[in-house]
Write an enzyme that holds these catalytic residues in place. Sequence first.
Site, PDB file in Angstrom:
ATOM      1  N   THR A  41     -12.996 -20.212   3.432  1.00 48.23           N
ATOM      2  CA  THR A  41     -11.978 -20.713   4.359  1.00 48.23           C
ATOM      3  C   THR A  41     -12.549 -20.928   5.757  1.00 48.23           C
ATOM      4  OG1 THR A  41     -11.232 -18.455   4.870  1.00 48.23           O
ATOM      5  CG2 THR A  41     -10.075 -19.629   3.114  1.00 48.23           C
ATOM      6  N   TYR A 151      -3.290  -9.399  -1.256  1.00 51.25           N
ATOM      7  CA  TYR A 151      -3.597  -9.272   0.172  1.00 51.25           C
ATOM      8  C   TYR A 151      -2.959  -8.013   0.767  1.00 51.25           C
ATOM      9  CZ  TYR A 151      -4.147 -10.789   5.061  1.00 51.25           C
ATOM     10  OH  TYR A 151      -4.479 -10.888   6.394  1.00 51.25           O
ATOM     11  N   LYS A 155      -5.300  -4.896   1.709  1.00 51.21           N
ATOM     12  CA  LYS A 155      -5.462  -4.432   3.081  1.00 51.21           C
ATOM     13  C   LYS A 155      -5.036  -2.976   3.237  1.00 51.21           C
ATOM     14  CE  LYS A 155      -7.013  -8.071   5.391  1.00 51.21           C
ATOM     15  NZ  LYS A 155      -8.245  -8.068   6.198  1.00 51.21           N
TER      16      LYS A 155
END
Length: 343
Positions: A41, A151, A155
């Site tokens: 990305t 995600y 995290k």
Amino acid sequence: MSRNKIKTTIVAGGAGFLGSHLCEALLAQGREVLCLDNFLTGNMANLRSMQSHPRFKLVEHDICTKFHHDGDLAEIYNLACAASPPHYQADPVHTMQTCVVGTLNLLDLAARKGARFVQASTSEVYGDPEMHPQKESYTGSVNCTGPRACYDEGKRAAEAMCFDFLRAARADIRVARIFNTYGPRMHAQDGRVVSNLVVQAIKGEPLSLYGDGSQTRSFCYVSDLVDGLIRLMAIDPAPDGPINLGNPAEFTVRELAQLVLEMTGSKSVTRFLPLPVDDPRRRKPDIARADRMLGWKPVTSLHDGLAKTIRYFMETETESEVPLVEPHTLHNGTASDLGLVNP
């Protein structure tokens, strides 16, 4: 300080939107910066202003593979993970690996080198919060098996590992819970609300609002966020818990869309689409801890930050996009392996 005494700072994910601004700020402070990025990305165009800088080095590397650094190492910022839902959901297994395996690899490197470590966590650890505003003590309301879990839970696991390293005195770590951040160098197709609305308005396309647009977000301009990260790295001793970094000014998405229309002069209409699964209804950081411990508060208003962001997209929308590196071309190695170290 002589050049050979300057210790290196690693910025993992340094070719991304936030990482590139951090690299730039560190160079301005006289640091030696080693940027790691796998370019899934990240974008080489984000590094254009730094590529010839004598204290900047670039290594194409995926942190899911261990990274070896032979010299002194002062600091590691781990920003290496896709941060927008379309990107982190595109390969959820790799997202989870980046959060967990990648963070472990960098923590091990920090432990070996005696380097300070800042982990870029996220407001997504709060899920669809039942506490408002969100304090660091809130443990969250997260769907651990939903499409965002790669995600959110990745995290959360990374945070747990960081504090295990800190409690065991293996590494000097700090964790930033980053709320919505925006500014120049956002990817036009990254799926985040600010870039979506600005680009659609500039092109005269309908503005996409999800649900009825009443969900709220808090938008922090990128230079304010970078200042917070650098202050977090500098504080001594390390905080014993995470610190929220974000702008506590709260806006509905409808209000944001209206401001974008006014500032661009666009005649775009709005279209309402179904809410994504597990989309949070309200998001606002409590930043009392950052204020108390770091002396940090954001200083850029949404209007001023949007003006700079709109100007960036108006300029770049007319330029050809720099292609991203395809996954099959990735190479995990050191700077000398890749020939990407600037002379």
